[in-house]
Design an enzyme around this catalytic site. Structure first.
Site, PDB file in Angstrom:
ATOM      1  N   ASP A  35       0.817  -1.220   0.000  1.00 55.47           N
ATOM      2  CA  ASP A  35       0.000   0.000   0.000  1.00 55.47           C
ATOM      3  C   ASP A  35       0.849   1.269   0.000  1.00 55.47           C
ATOM      4  OD1 ASP A  35      -1.985  -1.800   0.152  1.00 55.47           O
ATOM      5  OD2 ASP A  35      -2.826  -1.128   2.083  1.00 55.47           O
ATOM      6  N   ALA A  36       1.932   1.237   0.789  1.00 58.65           N
ATOM      7  CA  ALA A  36       2.758   2.437   0.930  1.00 58.65           C
ATOM      8  C   ALA A  36       3.344   2.843  -0.419  1.00 58.65           C
ATOM      9  CB  ALA A  36       3.877   2.195   1.934  1.00 58.65           C
ATOM     10  N   TYR A  38       1.995   2.194  -3.336  1.00 57.08           N
ATOM     11  CA  TYR A  38       0.886   2.724  -4.130  1.00 57.08           C
ATOM     12  C   TYR A  38       0.648   4.199  -3.760  1.00 57.08           C
ATOM     13  CZ  TYR A  38      -3.855   3.443  -5.873  1.00 57.08           C
ATOM     14  OH  TYR A  38      -4.954   3.953  -6.518  1.00 57.08           O
ATOM     15  N   ASP A  39       0.605   4.450  -2.447  1.00 58.33           N
ATOM     16  CA  ASP A  39       0.369   5.825  -1.982  1.00 58.33           C
ATOM     17  C   ASP A  39       1.427   6.783  -2.519  1.00 58.33           C
ATOM     18  OD1 ASP A  39      -1.835   5.010  -0.642  1.00 58.33           O
ATOM     19  OD2 ASP A  39      -0.853   4.831   1.322  1.00 58.33           O
ATOM     20  N   SER A  84     -35.498  -5.693 -14.212  1.00 56.52           N
ATOM     21  CA  SER A  84     -35.235  -6.313 -12.917  1.00 56.52           C
ATOM     22  C   SER A  84     -35.470  -7.812 -13.092  1.00 56.52           C
ATOM     23  CB  SER A  84     -36.119  -5.695 -11.837  1.00 56.52           C
ATOM     24  OG  SER A  84     -37.438  -5.631 -12.287  1.00 56.52           O
ATOM     25  N   LEU A  85     -35.536  -8.531 -11.996  1.00 56.77           N
ATOM     26  CA  LEU A  85     -35.607  -9.986 -12.106  1.00 56.77           C
ATOM     27  C   LEU A  85     -36.900 -10.498 -11.519  1.00 56.77           C
ATOM     28  CD1 LEU A  85     -31.993 -10.748 -10.850  1.00 56.77           C
ATOM     29  CD2 LEU A  85     -32.833 -11.137 -13.163  1.00 56.77           C
ATOM     30  N   GLU A 115     -25.079 -17.105 -10.496  1.00 55.27           N
ATOM     31  CA  GLU A 115     -24.307 -16.085  -9.762  1.00 55.27           C
ATOM     32  C   GLU A 115     -25.052 -15.674  -8.508  1.00 55.27           C
ATOM     33  OE1 GLU A 115     -24.097 -13.882 -13.435  1.00 55.27           O
ATOM     34  OE2 GLU A 115     -25.615 -12.456 -12.804  1.00 55.27           O
ATOM     35  N   LYS A 117     -26.957 -13.279  -5.827  1.00 55.57           N
ATOM     36  CA  LYS A 117     -27.761 -12.070  -6.001  1.00 55.57           C
ATOM     37  C   LYS A 117     -27.395 -11.077  -4.921  1.00 55.57           C
ATOM     38  CE  LYS A 117     -32.279 -10.180  -6.733  1.00 55.57           C
ATOM     39  NZ  LYS A 117     -32.187  -9.160  -5.699  1.00 55.57           N
ATOM     40  N   ASP A 119     -27.360  -7.736  -2.719  1.00 53.64           N
ATOM     41  CA  ASP A 119     -28.426  -6.872  -2.249  1.00 53.64           C
ATOM     42  C   ASP A 119     -27.913  -5.444  -2.185  1.00 53.64           C
ATOM     43  OD1 ASP A 119     -30.931  -6.333  -1.506  1.00 53.64           O
ATOM     44  OD2 ASP A 119     -30.735  -7.028   0.563  1.00 53.64           O
ATOM     45  N   ARG A 138     -30.952   2.617 -11.816  1.00 50.01           N
ATOM     46  CA  ARG A 138     -31.977   2.021 -12.651  1.00 50.01           C
ATOM     47  C   ARG A 138     -33.225   2.889 -12.710  1.00 50.01           C
ATOM     48  NH1 ARG A 138     -33.024  -3.884 -11.799  1.00 50.01           N
ATOM     49  NH2 ARG A 138     -33.714  -3.331  -9.745  1.00 50.01           N
ATOM     50  N   TYR A 227     -22.543  -7.521 -13.812  1.00 53.93           N
ATOM     51  CA  TYR A 227     -23.202  -8.787 -14.141  1.00 53.93           C
ATOM     52  C   TYR A 227     -23.871  -8.799 -15.516  1.00 53.93           C
ATOM     53  CZ  TYR A 227     -27.184  -6.304 -12.047  1.00 53.93           C
ATOM     54  OH  TYR A 227     -28.136  -5.383 -11.724  1.00 53.93           O
ATOM     55  N   LYS A 292     -29.232 -17.414 -15.173  1.00 56.28           N
ATOM     56  CA  LYS A 292     -29.492 -16.787 -16.478  1.00 56.28           C
ATOM     57  C   LYS A 292     -29.186 -17.795 -17.566  1.00 56.28           C
ATOM     58  CE  LYS A 292     -28.200 -12.271 -14.713  1.00 56.28           C
ATOM     59  NZ  LYS A 292     -27.170 -11.261 -14.560  1.00 56.28           N
ATOM     60  N   LYS A 316     -34.782 -16.752  -4.485  1.00 53.16           N
ATOM     61  CA  LYS A 316     -34.559 -16.008  -3.243  1.00 53.16           C
ATOM     62  C   LYS A 316     -34.399 -16.965  -2.065  1.00 53.16           C
ATOM     63  CE  LYS A 316     -35.058 -11.829  -3.213  1.00 53.16           C
ATOM     64  NZ  LYS A 316     -36.065 -10.881  -3.576  1.00 53.16           N
ATOM     65  N   CYS A 410     -58.132   5.061  25.011  1.00 50.37           N
ATOM     66  CA  CYS A 410     -56.913   5.352  24.250  1.00 50.37           C
ATOM     67  C   CYS A 410     -55.734   5.520  25.214  1.00 50.37           C
ATOM     68  CB  CYS A 410     -57.110   6.624  23.440  1.00 50.37           C
ATOM     69  SG  CYS A 410     -55.602   7.227  22.690  1.00 50.37           S
ATOM     70  N   CYS A 413     -54.673   9.528  24.992  1.00 49.52           N
ATOM     71  CA  CYS A 413     -55.505  10.655  25.413  1.00 49.52           C
ATOM     72  C   CYS A 413     -56.645  10.238  26.338  1.00 49.52           C
ATOM     73  CB  CYS A 413     -56.047  11.398  24.199  1.00 49.52           C
ATOM     74  SG  CYS A 413     -57.313  10.481  23.315  1.00 49.52           S
ATOM     75  N   CYS A 428     -59.358   5.129  18.452  1.00 52.09           N
ATOM     76  CA  CYS A 428     -59.509   6.139  19.497  1.00 52.09           C
ATOM     77  C   CYS A 428     -60.537   7.143  18.992  1.00 52.09           C
ATOM     78  CB  CYS A 428     -58.166   6.820  19.723  1.00 52.09           C
ATOM     79  SG  CYS A 428     -58.289   8.428  20.492  1.00 52.09           S
ATOM     80  N   CYS A 434     -56.651  14.024  20.360  1.00 54.69           N
ATOM     81  CA  CYS A 434     -55.660  13.040  20.795  1.00 54.69           C
ATOM     82  C   CYS A 434     -54.272  13.434  20.279  1.00 54.69           C
ATOM     83  CB  CYS A 434     -56.053  11.658  20.269  1.00 54.69           C
ATOM     84  SG  CYS A 434     -54.800  10.407  20.591  1.00 54.69           S
TER      85      CYS A 434
HETATM   86  C1  9MJ Z   1     -27.729  -9.052  -8.662  1.00 57.47           C
HETATM   87  N1  9MJ Z   1     -28.539  -8.201  -8.033  1.00 57.47           N
HETATM   88  O1  9MJ Z   1     -26.766  -9.531  -8.116  1.00 57.47           O
HETATM   89  C2  9MJ Z   1     -28.901  -9.270 -11.985  1.00 57.47           C
HETATM   90  N2  9MJ Z   1     -28.019  -9.346 -10.027  1.00 57.47           N
HETATM   91  O2  9MJ Z   1     -29.610  -9.386 -14.302  1.00 57.47           O
HETATM   92  C3  9MJ Z   1     -27.384 -10.270 -10.821  1.00 57.47           C
HETATM   93  N3  9MJ Z   1     -28.953  -8.755 -10.770  1.00 57.47           N
HETATM   94  C4  9MJ Z   1     -29.735  -8.879 -13.094  1.00 57.47           C
HETATM   95  N4  9MJ Z   1     -27.934 -10.219 -12.035  1.00 57.47           N
HETATM   96  C5  9MJ Z   1     -30.541  -8.825 -15.115  1.00 57.47           C
HETATM   97  N5  9MJ Z   1     -26.398 -11.070 -10.405  1.00 57.47           N
HETATM   98  C6  9MJ Z   1     -31.255  -7.946 -14.382  1.00 57.47           C
HETATM   99  C7  9MJ Z   1     -30.742  -7.964 -13.096  1.00 57.47           C
END
Ligand code: 9MJ
Length: 668
Positions: A35-36, A38-39, A84-85, A115, A117, A119, A138, A227, A292, A316, A410, A413, A428, A434
């Site tokens: 790191d040093a 790089y810095d 979205s999915l 893969e 998912k 959050d 998005r 992704y 996918k 999920k 209540c 009040c 109430c 109240c």
């Molecule tokens: C997430 N949230 O990890 C997608 N996602 O693909 C992955 N989301 C996605 N793929 C198409 N791994 C629409 C969303």
């Protein structure tokens, strides 16, 4: 001042060295130098740029600390919709998905890319000639917010791509998230500074990315995994999802290392099980895994529906459950006086947040589950859902634990509690006498979708009511800096900001104002409809039941609530005071010609224009657009590969338009 060639060359060398080490450190987790060292390289480049500012470029490795704050985020139109999915919550739903895919592709087994998912929040990165030129959220899939300056501060997002055959335009999509470690550090800091902690890493990531001041984002430890891709021109991509991810990685974009190619639904289930078990050992939060269809030609023949591709699914994880103890059952009073029993819990970490309360909904529910103070219970929390008590561990109940009953008065009040026939809620009867109902009414009035009074948080409203500085919403506009500056956690500066915010809130819209009044059963959509139909507050206040019920989506119950509200002298007084204080709005425009008024449309199949756009255009001409075909449907608009809705329309003899015909119709 001209830059000596030797300095220019050195700056160029430092650029490429630093880009390389950044990539190895943040994206590959495999640093080549300490790191040093790089810095030291970074500092050398910074000092050269300080001396010769003309050498500073947007993609310089020094440019990650955050640019000047913005007033607001710009809008970005996604040329290719950000999808979205769809979710599968069980093996059966996953098998259904696989079956649909196989049926449509007319094949026995499909190869999937698997893969985790993440959050976090979905982000689109746009590279032109290998340089990061724009980053966007998005949003609703069609329009997102321009968060370029903030995303530039994320170390694992390359400002410049490396490698061969990079497309001229490359839109990359992925998830921005905060690791458990980054989240813990941020909340430690919040605790030290006495500010409110974030409830989970996802909110922390979203909050950090939506800072108008990029310097703040730069201090938050955000990361990104890519992704997928969006719009790509001037180059060629591989023919499978997994090979595309490998290409992205070669160009120095960060890709999760354990994306696997699995065969059929059995392969998917194996990957799911592996991640379900190792979920808690990962350095970041995941809420499932994603499958996918790997081959791109198969993806395009599957296409997409509404908001999600037909070629992908998120499996999920089940909601998390934990055991804890009920310390007390309290009764809360809401804005409309409804009494809600709430379990105060021994704090417990579940589903990614620390839970201290769980709603028990109503008395019936408490009786059904027989929850008592002191009980050991199982609580569950999934996604953003409110935590709930799943069941009581009866075997652990102590003797003498007393059954819960709703109070007859209540708790705030002391007014009588009313039971209304046909309603589970008890209320109430104190109305705005109240303090609890008053507080909630004021919070609602100030909330973001109502008058949006920035800086008037819940705690402040509570103090103002408790100290009798305000009794109803109109008193807000009489508050002075002196009144406010004396309150807890309120410095002179915040007091003057709040007075300014109050001033700013006076300019609003009729729809927001109606919504802000907090009439029972009148949510945002109904408020908008009322504003559009009546265009004038006096007309809404004077409307009789028949006139109100003629408004779309207003039935007898809603009409009664509206009339009851305006019949109350107290409410009329408050409205008069608000208008006296200077609350105003622009006249609602006369609706344009509505040639499709009264006509109901259903859209089905793959359309070449974004579905939401066609829907908007139909609605702006007065049409209703619904999701399912019935005898009340007037037209079904069928895109490519229309499904069962088309068949049903044929059966019911409903007119079917193709996309071109519909576009012609809306274009007049
Ligand atoms: C997430 N949230 O990890 C997608 N996602 O693909 C992955 N989301 C996605 N793929 C198409 N791994 C629409 C969303």
């Amino acid at each position: 001042m001209t830059v000596p060639k030797s300095v220019r060359d050195r700056a160029r060398t430092l650029h490429s060295e630093l880009h390389k080490h950044n990539y190895l450190y943040y994206s590959r987790d495999d640093p080549l130098i300490p790191d040093a060292e790089y810095d030291q390289l970074l500092r050398e480049l910074q000092s050269i740029e300080a001396e010769y500012p003309e050498l500073v470029t947007a993609d310089s490795p020094t440019q990650r600390v955050g640019a000047a704050p913005l007033k607001a985020f710009g809008e970005v139109h996604h040329e290719m919709r950000m999808l979205s999915l769809d979710n599968a919550f069980s093996d059966e739903e996953l098998m259904d998905f696989d079956r649909r895919v196989r049926d449509r592709l007319e094949t026995d087994s499909v190869e999937y890319a698997a893969e985790p998912k993440l959050d976090g929040l979905a982000i689109s990165l746009l590279y032109q000639d290998g340089k990061l030129v724009r980053a966007a959220t998005r949003g609703d899939g069609e329009t997102g917010e321009d968060v370029t300056q903030n995303v530039r501060t994320i170390a694992s997002v390359p400002l410049k791509l490396s490698g061969a055959a990079i497309p001229g335009v490359l839109e990359v999509r992925g998830e921005v998230y905060m690791s458990h470690a980054g989240f813990a550090a941020l909340n430690r800091l919040a605790a030290e500074q006495g500010s409110k902690p974030f409830v989970n890493p996802r909110n922390a990531a979203a909050g950090s990315l939506r800072q108008l001041d990029p310097a703040i984002t730069a201090q938050r430890s955000l990361e990104m995994f890519c992704y997928g891709v969006g719009k790509v021109t001037g180059g060629t991509l591989a023919s499978t999802h997994i090979d595309i991810l490998a290409q992205l990685q070669e160009w120095h974009l960060r890709v999760y290392e354990d994306v696997q190619c699995v065969s059929g639904v059995a392969g998917c289930m194996g990957y799911y099980e592996q991640y379900r078990q190792q979920r808690d050992t990962l350095p970041f939060e995941i809420d499932g895994v994603v499958f996918k269809v790997n081959r791109l030609d198969q993806q395009s023949s599957l296409g997409f529906v509404a908001r999600a591709p037909r070629w992908a699914i998120a499996r999920k994880f089940p909601a998390q459950e934990r055991e804890t103890t009920v310390q007390d059952i309290e009764v809360q009073v809401g804005r409309t006086g409804a009494l809600t029993p709430v379990a105060r819990l021994e704090p417990v970490f579940v589903g990614g947040v620390t839970v201290t309360n769980a709603t028990l909904h109503n008395e019936e529910e408490v009786q059904r589950k027989d929850v008592r103070t002191g009980d050991a219970v199982i609580v569950r929390r999934a996604g953003d859902v409110i935590p709930e008590v799943v069941r009581v561990l009866r075997e652990k109940r102590r003797r003498g634990a007393r059954k819960f009953h709703m109070p007859a008065r209540c708790p705030v009040c002391g007014s009588h509690v009313m039971r209304v026939q046909g309603e589970t809620a008890v209320r109430c009867s104190g109305g705005l006498f109240c303090p609890a109902q008053r507080k909630e009414a004021i919070k609602h009035f100030a909330s973001r979708r109502a008058l949006d009074i920035e800086g008037l948080g819940d705690k402040l409203v509570e103090q103002l009511v408790e100290k009798s500085l305000i009794h109803d919403v109109s008193d807000l506009y009489q508050l002075t800096i002196d009144d406010l500056a004396g309150l807890e956690r309120m410095a002179e500066k915040s007091a003057s900001n709040l007075v300014e915010a109050l001033q700013a809130s006076k300019s609003t819209s009729l729809a927001r104002f109606i919504y802000a009044l907090g009439i029972r059963e009148v949510g945002e959509t109904t408020a908008q409809t009322l504003a559009r139909e009546f265009r004038d507050l006096d007309a809404v206040m004077a409307a009789d039941a028949e006139t109100l019920e003629a408004v779309p989506d207003v039935g007898p119950v809603v009409a009664t609530r509206i009339r009851e509200f305006f019949a109350e002298q107290h409410n009329r007084d408050v409205i008069a005071k608000l208008l006296d204080a200077g609350i105003h709005w622009e006249l609602v425009e006369q609706p344009r010609q509505q040639p499709l008024a009264g006509k109901t449309f259903v859209l089905t199949g793959t359309l070449s224009m974004p579905r939401a756009e066609l829907k908007d255009r139909l609605q702006s001409l007065g049409a209703r657009v619904t999701g399912s075909v019935s005898k009340n449907t007037d037209f079904v608009v069928a895109g490519e590969n229309p499904g069962s809705k088309h068949d049903k329309a044929v059966k019911l003899g409903i007119a079917i338009l193709d996309e071109a015909a519909c576009v012609k119709l809306v274009s007049g």
